[in-house]
Design a protein around this motif. Structure first.
Motif, mmCIF file in Angstrom:
data_model
loop_
_atom_site.group_PDB
_atom_site.id
_atom_site.type_symbol
_atom_site.label_atom_id
_atom_site.label_comp_id
_atom_site.label_asym_id
_atom_site.label_seq_id
_atom_site.Cartn_x
_atom_site.Cartn_y
_atom_site.Cartn_z
ATOM 1 N N LYS A 100 -7.391 -5.309 -12.265
ATOM 2 C CA LYS A 100 -6.226 -4.928 -13.080
ATOM 3 C C LYS A 100 -5.674 -3.561 -12.655
ATOM 4 N N PHE A 101 -6.542 -2.706 -12.111
ATOM 5 C CA PHE A 101 -6.150 -1.341 -11.757
ATOM 6 C C PHE A 101 -5.982 -1.115 -10.259
ATOM 7 N N ILE A 102 -6.540 -2.007 -9.437
ATOM 8 C CA ILE A 102 -6.555 -1.804 -7.985
ATOM 9 C C ILE A 102 -5.904 -2.989 -7.272
ATOM 10 N N GLU A 103 -4.949 -2.662 -6.403
ATOM 11 C CA GLU A 103 -4.293 -3.689 -5.585
ATOM 12 C C GLU A 103 -4.621 -3.451 -4.112
ATOM 13 N N PRO A 104 -5.259 -4.397 -3.459
ATOM 14 C CA PRO A 104 -5.529 -4.246 -2.023
ATOM 15 C C PRO A 104 -4.240 -4.366 -1.201
ATOM 16 N N VAL A 105 -4.162 -3.566 -0.156
ATOM 17 C CA VAL A 105 -3.038 -3.600 0.772
ATOM 18 C C VAL A 105 -3.627 -3.755 2.174
ATOM 19 N N PHE A 106 -3.017 -4.603 2.976
ATOM 20 C CA PHE A 106 -3.587 -4.920 4.284
ATOM 21 C C PHE A 106 -2.628 -4.581 5.425
ATOM 22 N N GLY A 107 -3.211 -4.212 6.558
ATOM 23 C CA GLY A 107 -2.445 -3.999 7.785
ATOM 24 C C GLY A 107 -1.549 -2.788 7.796
ATOM 25 N N VAL A 108 -1.839 -1.773 6.991
ATOM 26 C CA VAL A 108 -0.936 -0.623 6.912
ATOM 27 C C VAL A 108 -1.496 0.656 7.536
ATOM 28 N N ILE A 130 -9.636 0.893 6.313
ATOM 29 C CA ILE A 130 -9.364 1.673 7.523
ATOM 30 C C ILE A 130 -9.363 0.741 8.731
ATOM 31 N N ASP A 131 -8.261 0.733 9.446
ATOM 32 C CA ASP A 131 -8.114 -0.036 10.684
ATOM 33 C C ASP A 131 -8.599 -1.472 10.495
ATOM 34 N N ASP A 132 -7.922 -2.184 9.605
ATOM 35 C CA ASP A 132 -8.380 -3.524 9.212
ATOM 36 C C ASP A 132 -7.881 -4.652 10.114
ATOM 37 N N HIS A 133 -7.690 -4.355 11.396
ATOM 38 C CA HIS A 133 -7.304 -5.459 12.286
ATOM 39 C C HIS A 133 -8.510 -6.361 12.542
ATOM 40 N N THR A 134 -8.233 -7.581 12.877
ATOM 41 C CA THR A 134 -9.273 -8.602 13.039
ATOM 42 C C THR A 134 -10.046 -8.391 14.333
ATOM 43 N N ARG A 135 -11.364 -8.319 14.174
ATOM 44 C CA ARG A 135 -12.278 -8.268 15.313
ATOM 45 C C ARG A 135 -13.269 -9.412 15.120
ATOM 46 N N THR A 190 -13.351 -4.430 6.957
ATOM 47 C CA THR A 190 -12.723 -3.533 5.990
ATOM 48 C C THR A 190 -11.726 -4.282 5.105
ATOM 49 N N ALA A 191 -11.095 -5.318 5.625
ATOM 50 C CA ALA A 191 -10.194 -6.132 4.802
ATOM 51 C C ALA A 191 -10.991 -6.893 3.742
ATOM 52 N N ILE A 192 -12.151 -7.418 4.116
ATOM 53 C CA ILE A 192 -13.000 -8.118 3.148
ATOM 54 C C ILE A 192 -13.407 -7.164 2.028
ATOM 55 N N LEU A 193 -13.807 -5.955 2.387
ATOM 56 C CA LEU A 193 -14.238 -4.979 1.391
ATOM 57 C C LEU A 193 -13.081 -4.556 0.485
ATOM 58 N N ALA A 194 -11.920 -4.259 1.089
ATOM 59 C CA ALA A 194 -10.755 -3.839 0.299
ATOM 60 C C ALA A 194 -10.307 -4.948 -0.641
ATOM 61 N N LYS A 195 -10.329 -6.181 -0.177
ATOM 62 C CA LYS A 195 -9.911 -7.326 -0.994
ATOM 63 C C LYS A 195 -10.803 -7.478 -2.226
#
Length: 190
Positions: free
Chosen positions: A110-118, A89-94, A100-105
């Motif tokens: 094999k089943f989960i693909e992280p997506v960033f900036g969307v 959620i709102d993974d812009h750099t602060r 949130t990008a670190i957590l999503a990454k």
């Protein structure tokens, strides 16, 4: 360097002993409106000082450790029939990084693909310390520019009143996305 928790000398910002003692996750479940579930690994009291590191220059190192001790372990044991996406959620750099990008990454598997900036907020008002009334009067106004009609795990660092994750879920649903559940580091209710 010194461990943030015990202040012993360590090669890591949180030593292995403190990770084994204090960062063992317990999966909590909170059910929101319409049966939507948000899972967390820690109670807020357990991580309060570590969560606040997101405002510090060393916060990325803390969040990497937190992510490996919780989200990565979850991903290792998670199986699903279709490919799904983790969206922070709102993974812009602060402050030089996005928690949130670190957590999503760390959910990559094999089943989960992280997506960033969307999934980005257009209203950047700060919710920390604010009550539900303030949050409802000042929505985040998320814009989603990712793939439509996908299955998603929504990722955030903390859930308090659930206004942010609920608004993010509704934004994704407008694009045909099915939000399977939310996954957060800690829940203020526990």
């Amino acid at each position: 360097m010194k461990c943030l928790t015990c202040e012993s000398w360590s090669f890591s910002i949180i030593c292995k002993e403190c990770q084994a003692k204090f960062l063992v996750p317990t999966l909590y479940e909170r059910e929101l409106e319409n049966g939507f579930k948000v899972y967390s690994f820690y109670g807020f009291e357990e991580l309060q000082s570590l969560i606040s590191s997101k405002y510090e220059f060393f916060g990325d190192a803390v969040f990497e450790i937190l992510a490996q001790n919780s989200f990565a372990r979850f991903a290792k044991n998670f199986e699903y029939s279709d490919k799904i996406y983790s969206i922070g959620i709102d993974d812009h750099t602060r402050h030089g990084f996005s928690q949130t990008a670190i957590l999503a990454k760390s959910l990559k598997s094999k089943f989960i693909e992280p997506v960033f900036g969307v999934l980005r907020a257009t209203n950047h008002v700060k919710y920390a310390g604010k009550d539900l009334e303030f949050r409802l009067k000042n929505p985040r106004n998320f814009q989603y520019n990712g793939k439509n009609n996908i299955q998603v795990i929504l990722v955030d660092d903390i859930i308090t009143t659930a206004t942010t994750i609920t608004e993010a879920k509704k934004s994704l649903e407008k694009h045909g996305c099915e939000v399977l559940f939310g996954l957060v580091l800690c829940d203020a209710k526990f």
